[in-house]
Write an enzyme that holds these catalytic residues in place. Structure first.
Site, short mmCIF file in Angstrom:
data_model
loop_
_atom_site.label_atom_id
_atom_site.label_comp_id
_atom_site.label_asym_id
_atom_site.label_seq_id
_atom_site.Cartn_x
_atom_site.Cartn_y
_atom_site.Cartn_z
N THR A 56 0.83 -1.21 0.00
CA THR A 56 0.00 0.00 0.00
C THR A 56 0.87 1.26 0.00
OG1 THR A 56 -1.70 -1.14 1.26
CG2 THR A 56 -1.79 1.26 1.24
N ASP A 97 -4.60 -0.57 -5.55
CA ASP A 97 -3.20 -0.32 -5.18
C ASP A 97 -2.28 -1.49 -5.53
OD1 ASP A 97 -4.24 -1.93 -3.13
OD2 ASP A 97 -3.12 -0.91 -1.54
#
Ligand code: MN
Length: 715
Positions: A302, A481
């Site tokens: 992330t 992501d």
């Protein structure tokens, strides 16, 4: 039997028994739980022998202690510590397909909270094989079959044991280097080091490397930025006039779709769309959707995605850039650029604690005005995602808008969702009547549930944007992501749903289903459609800045505008594999493998010298791009360069405490000139326009005046 007992009752004998147990567990883990791609007899030999070397070396330390009892205790501690380390690696590997690094251990306080609980979720019944030895050892002592050998142990024999460990290790190292030259110097593939030198050695190797990194930083000189600036000048892609400034003055809302993969778009399970709202958005006439867009994260996942989107530079080859360097480095990142060039105010909305991945310090260096972390939302037991990564998405959006409406416009904001995070646990009451798939892999089935929940959360937020008129004033950018499902095991469950078979599933399939993520730009008046340009997360920042009407020429960014005629469509992955519009190239595990994107088949390079030359050129290009980015980040080179008309960010100017009061003060100071949604709405809150079916908010939810609520006691 008697012989065994006599043997075990000697100190060296008992230690040998412990060494064999540890070795056995390690080898079982190598073969069952890690995919080390062991290919030939010699590699089997290395994998089987390497655990011995480090275990003997470690254990021999206990032999130097005279007092028998303490010596046994030290053996026990080493045994337990290494057993725990192996098992922790197994759990870590199941979720992240990587080994625990030194920085993971050092930064464990920062990331442990979330990783901890999702890791527990990956325990399996067969893990009992990693526990049996403890039971046996306890029984051996309890039945007095084994007693502590009280006789002193000769130092010379202890030394001999240590030397045996060192000799084994040296032989392993020499043999490995012969088989794979520059194993330690060049490799970035962790599984290689584990396969050849062992999991304990990997940790030591990784620790040494991180110390070296620190030295690299302090020795960097000002002139090193020059070659970086040459690179960015060479690779600059001019904006496409058709899109440049198209979003001038608009709010920019980034929706970070956690672990969301492209194959979810338009996918059905049980005849039901998994993500009906995102599907409609994907196909909307005001959305430009990219269908050849890849995530490019490394092990910082992330945070790597955020690094690319905010700074236009890659994450690090190992570990998380946010966590390792985000607190120290100089940035010229999106919040500061948009703030200084176009007067944007910026904020991140995230339902996890502020220090996770070191966000609180990194965001200040990037110039984020506000960071609404977990402490800004009503946290009740049911409101937290079961994976413990923070507040559930429906609550993040619905609770977040009371802050959003107080922000001066135009704003640049990012919502980091968490519910669709690895582990994918979700209670049924959160998800209405959605029926998920029934594949044999439970993770796959759960993934669709949390993806469905995320979809609904985004829909509710969009409804609010519409109800408040923000939709007309904003450009909304949505992206996945990184992978959610990514392992061979997941492919077993997924392949049939995608009309493939697990047997014929290849690395090519993994890349083109599991590494593709959505990237959508939604804005009224944007001529939408599916765009087939090849690109990745590194290209987002220049694309968005050009849309916002800011030329990127003077910034140090290694991606290129997806709309530009000069866009570079070689998509570099963090592990140096890459995709071009026609080929997919793998460079891990020793040799280059080239696949055709059209056929999905591997290309035989022996009779294709022309392509070989091209591939080599691409390889150099990919290496240079990654190297340039790494050099800027590792050496903190932006401290030596300030773009024209840019003010270096001073993190001390930002505080994420008392943000409500900060916003209130700005609103009061501006008076009639305040541009917040709240002010524009006649100093009335818009939160009653937010509709959510979140079960946590059904009972006592009454429309509240956000301002009186905010002034109560929130920090
Ligand atoms: Mn993520």
């Amino acid at each position: 039997m008697k012989k065994i007992q006599t043997f075990l009752n000697k100190r060296l004998g008992f230690m040998t028994f412990l060494i064999i147990c540890l070795w056995l567990k390690t080898v079982i883990a190598y073969y069952i739980d890690f995919s080390l791609s062991i290919e030939n007899l010699l590699q089997h030999f290395f994998a089987i022998v390497n655990p011995f070397a480090t275990i003997v070396l470690l254990m021999s330390l206990a032999l130097y202690i005279n007092k028998a009892k303490i010596s046994y205790i030290v053996m026990g501690v080493i045994y337990i510590a290494d057993s725990l380390f192996i098992y922790a690696n197994i759990l870590y590997y199941r979720e992240l397909s990587d080994f625990i690094s030194a920085s993971t251990i050092v930064g464990v306080g920062k990331v442990a909270k979330g990783l901890g609980s999702s890791t527990v979720g990956s325990m399996q019944l067969r893990d009992i094989i990693y526990l049996i030895d403890f039971i046996i050892i306890i029984l051996l002592f309890a039945t007095r079959f084994v007693k502590i050998d009280q006789r002193p142990f000769r130092k010379i024999n202890a030394l001999a044991t240590t030397c045996l460990g060192i000799a084994l290790f040296s032989a392993d190292l020499a043999g490995s280097e012969a088989n794979r030259p520059q194993l330690l110097g060049r490799t970035f593939d962790h599984s290689y080091i584990v396969k050849y030198l062992g999991i304990n050695t990997f940790l030591a190797y990784d620790a040494v490397r991180s110390v070296q990194n620190d030295q690299v930083r302090s020795s960097a000189t000002e002139t090193e930025i020059d070659s970086v600036l040459d690179y960015t000048k060479q690779n600059y892609a001019a904006p496409n006039p058709k899109y440049f400034g198209k979003a001038n003055g608009k709010n920019i809302i980034i929706i970070h779709l956690e672990s969301f993969e492209q194959f979810l778009i338009d996918m059905k399970v049980n005849g039901q769309e998994v993500t009906p709202f995102l599907n409609s958005l994907y196909n909307d006439q005001n959305t430009i959707s990219f269908d050849n867009f890849y995530h490019e994260v490394g092990s910082g996942r992330t945070s790597d995605a955020e690094t690319m989107l905010e700074s236009g530079l890659f994450g690090l080859p190992e570990g998380s850039f946010f966590q390792k360097l985000g607190g120290d480095n100089t940035f010229q990142a999106a919040p500061a650029i948009l703030g200084q060039k176009k007067g944007y105010k910026s904020a991140v909305f995230h339902g996890n604690s502020a220090s996770f991945w070191g966000r609180n310090v990194t965001y200040k260096n990037m110039g984020y005005n506000y960071f609404f972390d977990e402490s800004y939302y009503d946290v009740t037991p049911g409101s937290l995602s079961e994976n413990n990564y923070g507040i559930k998405d429906k609550l993040l959006f619905s609770e977040g808008v009371k802050y959003l409406e107080q922000m001066q416009q135009p704003f640049y904001v990012k919502f980091l969702t968490v519910t669709n995070h690895v582990g994918y646990p979700l209670s049924d009451e959160d998800n209405g009547d959605f029926q998920t798939s029934d594949t044999s892999i439970d993770t796959v089935n759960r993934y669709f549930k949390t993806a469905h929940y995320l979809d609904k959360s985004v829909e509710e937020f969009f409804n609010y944007l519409k109800a408040t008129g923000l939709d007309k004033k904003s450009m909304v950018v949505l992206y996945g992501d990184h992978y959610g499902l990514n392992s061979e095991q997941h492919a077993d469950g997924l392949s049939t749903l995608l009309g493939k078979t697990p047997d014929t599933w290849t690395e090519f399939d993994t890349t083109h289903t599991m590494q593709k993520v959505p990237f959508m730009i939604h804005m009224d008046g944007l001529k939408g459609g599916i765009n087939h340009t090849y690109g990745g997360e590194i290209d987002v920042l220049p694309t968005l800045l050009h849309l916002a009407g800011i030329n990127t020429k003077q910034y140090v960014q290694v991606g290129t505008d997806l709309f530009s005629k000069q866009h570079n469509s070689i998509v570099a992955f963090r592990n140096k594999n890459f995709v071009t519009p026609h080929y997919t190239v793998y460079r891990t595990n020793g040799k280059t493998r080239v696949y055709s994107n059209d056929t999905g088949e591997q290309v035989d390079m022996r009779d294709n010298p022309e392509l070989l030359t091209k591939v080599e050129k691409w390889e150099q290009e990919v290496d240079l791009r990654l190297k340039t980015s790494d050099s800027v980040n590792n050496k903190n080179l932006l401290r030596f360069y300030t773009p024209f008309d840019f003010m270096p960010v001073n993190p001390a100017n930002y505080s994420y405490q008392n943000q409500v009061q900060q916003m209130e003060k700005i609103r009061n100071d501006l008076g009639d000139k305040s541009t917040s949604l709240y002010s524009k709405n006649g100093n009335k809150s818009t939160t009653d326009l937010y509709n959510t079916d979140a079960v946590q908010l059904q009972d006592d939810r009454t429309p509240i005046d956000s301002w009186s609520y905010l002034n109560k006691d929130k920090k």
